[in-house]
Design a protein around this motif. Structure first.
Motif, mmCIF file in Angstrom:
data_model
loop_
_atom_site.group_PDB
_atom_site.id
_atom_site.type_symbol
_atom_site.label_atom_id
_atom_site.label_comp_id
_atom_site.label_asym_id
_atom_site.label_seq_id
_atom_site.Cartn_x
_atom_site.Cartn_y
_atom_site.Cartn_z
ATOM 1 N N GLY A 101 9.002 19.125 -19.017
ATOM 2 C CA GLY A 101 8.144 19.019 -18.775
ATOM 3 C C GLY A 101 7.982 18.672 -17.411
ATOM 4 O O GLY A 101 7.767 17.988 -15.916
ATOM 5 N N LEU A 102 10.209 18.442 -16.712
ATOM 6 C CA LEU A 102 10.369 18.125 -15.793
ATOM 7 C C LEU A 102 10.771 19.578 -15.127
ATOM 8 O O LEU A 102 11.767 19.981 -15.221
ATOM 9 C CB LEU A 102 11.598 17.327 -16.656
ATOM 10 N N ASP A 103 10.823 19.416 -13.687
ATOM 11 C CA ASP A 103 11.297 20.448 -12.439
ATOM 12 C C ASP A 103 13.314 19.788 -12.717
ATOM 13 O O ASP A 103 12.954 19.768 -11.692
ATOM 14 C CB ASP A 103 10.201 20.821 -11.229
ATOM 15 N N ASP A 126 8.520 10.218 -13.395
ATOM 16 C CA ASP A 126 6.935 11.132 -13.734
ATOM 17 C C ASP A 126 6.465 10.160 -13.806
ATOM 18 O O ASP A 126 5.272 9.410 -14.419
ATOM 19 C CB ASP A 126 7.587 12.526 -14.532
ATOM 20 N N LEU A 127 7.451 8.996 -15.007
ATOM 21 C CA LEU A 127 7.016 7.847 -15.681
ATOM 22 C C LEU A 127 6.159 7.044 -14.137
ATOM 23 O O LEU A 127 4.912 6.275 -14.679
ATOM 24 C CB LEU A 127 8.168 7.292 -16.161
ATOM 25 N N ALA A 128 6.840 7.200 -13.634
ATOM 26 C CA ALA A 128 5.739 5.934 -11.949
ATOM 27 C C ALA A 128 4.831 6.230 -11.767
ATOM 28 O O ALA A 128 3.811 6.101 -11.482
ATOM 29 C CB ALA A 128 6.840 5.375 -10.767
ATOM 30 N N ALA A 129 4.483 7.826 -11.210
ATOM 31 C CA ALA A 129 3.368 8.609 -11.007
ATOM 32 C C ALA A 129 2.582 8.260 -11.974
ATOM 33 O O ALA A 129 1.171 8.184 -12.143
ATOM 34 C CB ALA A 129 3.885 10.080 -10.701
ATOM 35 N N ARG A 130 2.669 8.535 -13.347
ATOM 36 C CA ARG A 130 1.301 8.566 -14.451
ATOM 37 C C ARG A 130 0.549 6.988 -14.987
ATOM 38 O O ARG A 130 -0.052 6.779 -15.066
ATOM 39 C CB ARG A 130 2.205 8.995 -16.283
ATOM 40 N N ALA A 144 13.996 12.587 -12.096
ATOM 41 C CA ALA A 144 12.803 13.299 -12.223
ATOM 42 C C ALA A 144 11.895 13.217 -13.244
ATOM 43 O O ALA A 144 11.069 12.724 -13.574
ATOM 44 C CB ALA A 144 12.735 14.481 -12.326
ATOM 45 N N ASP A 145 12.556 11.531 -14.854
ATOM 46 C CA ASP A 145 11.939 11.185 -15.982
ATOM 47 C C ASP A 145 11.345 9.984 -15.120
ATOM 48 O O ASP A 145 10.359 9.461 -15.350
ATOM 49 C CB ASP A 145 12.589 10.863 -16.922
ATOM 50 N N ARG A 173 19.150 4.628 -14.961
ATOM 51 C CA ARG A 173 19.237 5.103 -13.799
ATOM 52 C C ARG A 173 20.807 4.170 -13.071
ATOM 53 O O ARG A 173 21.060 4.987 -12.188
ATOM 54 C CB ARG A 173 18.189 4.970 -12.862
ATOM 55 N N VAL A 174 21.177 3.066 -13.200
ATOM 56 C CA VAL A 174 22.418 2.641 -12.684
ATOM 57 C C VAL A 174 23.228 3.014 -12.876
ATOM 58 O O VAL A 174 24.699 3.643 -12.520
ATOM 59 C CB VAL A 174 22.444 1.274 -12.962
ATOM 60 N N VAL A 175 23.024 3.432 -14.101
ATOM 61 C CA VAL A 175 25.101 3.814 -15.085
ATOM 62 C C VAL A 175 25.109 5.187 -14.532
ATOM 63 O O VAL A 175 26.102 6.013 -14.378
ATOM 64 C CB VAL A 175 24.916 3.321 -16.210
ATOM 65 N N THR A 176 24.161 5.943 -15.000
ATOM 66 C CA THR A 176 24.249 7.370 -14.464
ATOM 67 C C THR A 176 23.830 8.051 -13.342
ATOM 68 O O THR A 176 25.506 8.873 -12.783
ATOM 69 C CB THR A 176 22.523 8.442 -14.798
ATOM 70 N N GLU A 177 23.381 7.388 -12.397
ATOM 71 C CA GLU A 177 23.677 7.425 -11.028
ATOM 72 C C GLU A 177 25.203 7.041 -10.877
ATOM 73 O O GLU A 177 25.982 7.423 -10.235
ATOM 74 C CB GLU A 177 23.239 6.920 -9.905
#
Length: 233
Positions: free
Chosen positions: A64-66, A223-227, A219-220, A187-191
């Motif tokens: 569901g993520l673009d 989406d989580l923040a928007a939800r 993107a995840d 997000r810290v480690v992946t970025e």
């Protein structure tokens, strides 16, 4: 959390069993965790034949993520892929800083897979203690045989995959914990890994995977923040 090798048949079973977008995201994280390691002969064959590429594409499509899925196919031989992994993430190097007395500085590998190396403002102990508490809270344990610290990216990806599966099957409220874990750790480690690999030449598969993970986790989070905002009174 166990980082043991999963065979191609197991990956297919995992993919076919997924019926929700959150479950698919969990599959992406679990599969990504397997790619950030020395490729076994069996896993290398899955990469070389394009099966891992297909799994990623299918899971991302269900998520569901673009986000554009990664190119996870390799055309180099296994030894070359393994050597690239070692050169990027395992083998350190030495540099002579004073030729007059032979002073040498020793450095780690060009790119760290550990979150604490991207958190200079926080102690190693604080990062790993916070992660240990998060794993323990959700009933997860680090496989002691792997001898990895809690902040290793593979463990964090496996944990996020577990949280996704838990959210999808038994506890929708885990979405809040996922967002918190992204913000505090993943997000810290992946970025950080994506940024460091962006400065290295010839990163091949691992550069493509890191770029994808950076985009997918972002993107995840969005989406989580928007939800959460939509659910606020």
């Amino acid at each position: 959390m166990n980082a043991d090798e999963t065979r191609g048949a197991d990956l297919a079973e995992l993919s076919n069993a997924i019926t929700t977008d959150v479950g698919a995201r969990g599959g992406v994280y679990a599969l990504a965790a397997k790619t950030f390691d020395q490729p076994s002969e069996a896993f290398y064959q899955e990469l070389a034949t394009g099966r891992i590429d297909d799994f990623f594409a299918g899971l991302v499509d269900q998520s569901g993520l673009d986000v554009e899925p990664p190119d996870a196919t390799v055309d180099e031989d296994r030894q070359t892929v393994a050597a690239r992994f070692n050169d990027l993430f395992v083998v350190g190097y030495s540099e002579v800083v004073d030729k007059t007395d032979g002073t040498v500085d020793n450095y780690g590998p060009p790119v760290s897979l550990y979150e604490s190396d991207y958190r200079p403002e926080v102690s190693w102990n604080d990062v790993n203690l916070d992660l240990a508490r998060a794993y323990e809270y959700f009933g997860c344990q680090v496989n002691q045989e792997t001898r990895r610290n809690h902040d290793h990216v593979r463990l964090q990806l496996e944990f996020m995959g577990y949280l996704c599966r838990r959210e999808a099957t038994v506890d929708p409220d885990v979405a809040a914990a996922r967002l918190d874990f992204h913000d505090r750790h993943l997000r810290v480690v992946t970025e950080g890994i994506a940024d460091m690999l962006g400065n290295e030449p010839g990163t091949g598969l691992y550069g493509r995977l890191a770029d994808f993970l950076d985009r997918f986790t972002a993107a995840d989070v969005e989406d989580l923040a928007a939800r959460r905002e939509d659910e606020s009174p």
